[in-house]
Design an enzyme around this catalytic site. Structure first.
Site, mmCIF file in Angstrom:
data_model
loop_
_atom_site.group_PDB
_atom_site.id
_atom_site.type_symbol
_atom_site.label_atom_id
_atom_site.label_comp_id
_atom_site.label_asym_id
_atom_site.label_seq_id
_atom_site.Cartn_x
_atom_site.Cartn_y
_atom_site.Cartn_z
ATOM 1 N N LEU A 50 -10.407 -6.446 -5.951
ATOM 2 C CA LEU A 50 -9.074 -6.167 -6.549
ATOM 3 C C LEU A 50 -7.861 -6.975 -6.572
ATOM 4 O O LEU A 50 -7.084 -6.974 -7.160
ATOM 5 C CB LEU A 50 -8.842 -4.759 -6.478
ATOM 6 C CG LEU A 50 -10.089 -3.561 -6.621
ATOM 7 C CD1 LEU A 50 -9.762 -2.432 -6.410
ATOM 8 C CD2 LEU A 50 -10.590 -3.650 -7.955
ATOM 9 N N TYR A 134 -0.079 2.628 6.166
ATOM 10 C CA TYR A 134 -1.267 3.081 4.981
ATOM 11 C C TYR A 134 -0.640 4.254 4.481
ATOM 12 O O TYR A 134 -0.911 4.340 3.030
ATOM 13 C CB TYR A 134 -2.462 3.358 5.936
ATOM 14 C CG TYR A 134 -3.535 4.262 5.422
ATOM 15 C CD1 TYR A 134 -4.340 3.537 4.235
ATOM 16 C CD2 TYR A 134 -3.521 5.576 5.811
ATOM 17 C CE1 TYR A 134 -5.192 4.666 3.452
ATOM 18 C CE2 TYR A 134 -4.630 6.432 4.757
ATOM 19 C CZ TYR A 134 -5.284 6.138 3.814
ATOM 20 O OH TYR A 134 -6.221 6.802 3.464
#
Ligand code: 15L
Length: 282
Positions: A50, A134
């Site tokens: 991606l 994250y």
């Protein structure tokens, strides 16, 4: 929904969700940078990185609904988080809109709010408090969902996923557990509920000790089938302790908020109870 794309299909959640989604939609397209099992009936398999924008238009062609699990699912360095969880995430939304995708289910995480104390019951309306780089990337993904809904009319469901593993084994896991069956059902709500702009919901099963108010998900049509309650006695009997420091045992994100986990000797934060912003009822 004729064709649904599941990114991150080779990951720990993706592999199990693939089984749950088998036969649900006419075509399930599965993508990952890692190897995937060959396509079964009604499946299409695409190997894709991606981070490479040139693969996105082909990947998204003909897709009606997208479940975007792809990306890093734990804490990493900023240099690793940035290209996949931030840059690629933006491009996936952008190219999805260009390809005519109507619905996106974004796999957010409880780590978007992981620095809230455990005794604070959250609805999803509170301001984010990421516990990690994250978690910060998941805050960004939720903001993307809002941006693309407001500015481009994409319909987006951001799911703050809890602890999606087998056999919850700590008090935190009991509170935040979501079965793969319930998580898949919630993703289906995101793809199929009749009216959606952008909502943030909790990926959590029907746990007695849950920290989160999931009223929005229930309003959209989610009815959890599973609960961590059957594991509660075993967890209590074994007096299972989470590993970690004074910070992470006080906050919802658990070990993601700990110094050890970050591997950063400069990360020094006071215990949660000592910080004015964490005291409740004042
Ligand atoms: C997550 O977001 C992670 O992807 C998963 O590996 C678990 O660690 C989970 O959160 C958790 O909160 O424990």
């Amino acid at each position: 929904m004729d064709r649904v794309l599941l990114t991150g299909a080779a990951g720990a959640v993706g592999r199990r969700m693939r089984q749950e989604l088998r036969g649900v939609y006419p075509i399930l397209r599965l993508s990952d940078i890692a190897d995937l099992d060959p396509a079964g009936p009604g499946e299409e398999v695409v190997t894709a990185d991606l981070r490479d924008p040139s693969c996105l238009d082909g990947l998204l062609k003909g897709v009606d609904g997208l479940i975007h699990l792809g990306g890093l699912s734990t804490e990493h360095s900023w240099d690793e988080i940035l290209p996949i969880n931030i840059d690629a995430c933006y491009r996936v939304f952008e190219r999805a809109h260009a390809a005519g995708v109507r619905r996106i289910v974004f796999a957010s995480s409880n780590h978007a709010i992981g620095f809230y104390p455990r005794d604070t019951r959250l609805t999803g309306d509170e301001r984010p408090r990421a516990d990690s780089r994250y978690g910060l990337s998941k805050v960004f993904g939720e903001a993307l969902g809002q941006y693309f809904a407001d500015n481009f009319g994409l319909e987006v469901l951001s799911i703050r996923i809890g602890w999606c593993w087998d056999n919850p084994d700590t008090p935190r896991a009991l509170a935040t557990w979501v079965s793969i069956r319930d998580l898949t059902a919630l993703c289906r709500v995101g793809l199929e509920t009749p009216h959606l702009h952008h909502e943030i919901v909790w990926g959590v099963s029907d746990n007695a000790t849950a920290w989160w108010d999931n009223s929005v998900a229930f309003r959209l049509g989610f009815t959890p089938q599973d609960s961590s309650d059957p594991w509660a006695a075993a967890v209590a009997a074994k007096e299972v302790k989470e590993k970690g420091d004074t910070v992470h045992l006080g906050v919802q994100g658990g070990i993601f908020a700990s110094r050890e986990y970050h591997g950063d000797p400069h990360r020094v934060v006071p215990p949660v109870s000592a910080r004015p912003q964490d005291r409740t009822g004042e």
